[in-house]
Design a protein around this motif. Structure first.
Motif, PDB file in Angstrom:
ATOM      1  N   GLU A 126       0.831  -1.208   0.000  1.00  0.00           N
ATOM      2  CA  GLU A 126       0.000   0.000   0.000  1.00  0.00           C
ATOM      3  C   GLU A 126       0.869   1.264   0.000  1.00  0.00           C
ATOM      4  O   GLU A 126       0.628   2.192  -0.782  1.00  0.00           O
ATOM      5  N   ILE A 127       1.876   1.293   0.841  1.00  0.00           N
ATOM      6  CA  ILE A 127       2.753   2.470   0.935  1.00  0.00           C
ATOM      7  C   ILE A 127       3.536   2.654  -0.362  1.00  0.00           C
ATOM      8  O   ILE A 127       3.679   3.769  -0.862  1.00  0.00           O
ATOM      9  N   LYS A 128       4.027   1.569  -0.940  1.00  0.00           N
ATOM     10  CA  LYS A 128       4.742   1.666  -2.221  1.00  0.00           C
ATOM     11  C   LYS A 128       3.825   2.212  -3.311  1.00  0.00           C
ATOM     12  O   LYS A 128       4.235   3.052  -4.110  1.00  0.00           O
ATOM     13  N   GLN A 129       2.594   1.755  -3.354  1.00  0.00           N
ATOM     14  CA  GLN A 129       1.648   2.186  -4.384  1.00  0.00           C
ATOM     15  C   GLN A 129       1.315   3.678  -4.236  1.00  0.00           C
ATOM     16  O   GLN A 129       1.197   4.389  -5.227  1.00  0.00           O
ATOM     17  N   LYS A 130       1.200   4.151  -3.005  1.00  0.00           N
ATOM     18  CA  LYS A 130       0.855   5.556  -2.757  1.00  0.00           C
ATOM     19  C   LYS A 130       2.037   6.507  -2.948  1.00  0.00           C
ATOM     20  O   LYS A 130       1.845   7.710  -2.995  1.00  0.00           O
ATOM     21  N   ASN A 131       3.252   5.966  -3.031  1.00  0.00           N
ATOM     22  CA  ASN A 131       4.460   6.789  -3.119  1.00  0.00           C
ATOM     23  C   ASN A 131       5.348   6.323  -4.266  1.00  0.00           C
ATOM     24  O   ASN A 131       6.406   5.731  -4.041  1.00  0.00           O
TER      25      ASN A 131
END
Length: 123
Positions: A81-86
């Protein structure tokens, strides 16, 4: 002759003890990961200490030097999730480990991956 052999063996033992951070390790806290990153990259990179509770949000991060970011996660889903948002900017790389992720400039990322293991990713 015995002294020379003893010193050679002792030197080898001492050097083996200074091998740096463990490869492909699972870290217990963000500060340990930060210290491993500092050691891997060198050059006076310092990571900020974190007192955050990783269980509160499922992840934690801290800044390392002017361009490095180390992160830890309680689950693969939170990491994804964090990789996808950043998304990465040009010249940046991810290093993805067991319960951690590092974002850094290409050359620092390559140094860190060589020392810490994990997978070097461009997106």
């Amino acid at each position: 002759m015995k002294k020379a052999i003893t010193l050679t063996v002792l030197s080898g033992v001492l050097l083996a003890g200074c091998s740096g951070p463990a490869k492909d390790a699972e870290y217990k806290n963000i500060n340990d990961l930060g210290k491993a990153y500092e050691s891997a990259v060198g050059g006076g990179v310092d990571c900020r200490e974190s007192t955050s509770d990783i269980s509160k949000n499922g992840w934690d991060q801290t800044q390392c030097g002017p361009t490095g970011i180390v992160m830890m996660f309680t689950s693969d889903a939170k990491r994804d999730e964090i990789k996808q948002k950043n998304p990465l900017e040009s010249g940046r790389r991810w290093i993805q480990g067991k319960n951690w992720l590092i974002e850094a400039d290409q050359y620092d990322a390559e140094k860190a991956q060589k020392a810490l293991g994990g997978e070097l990713l461009t997106s």
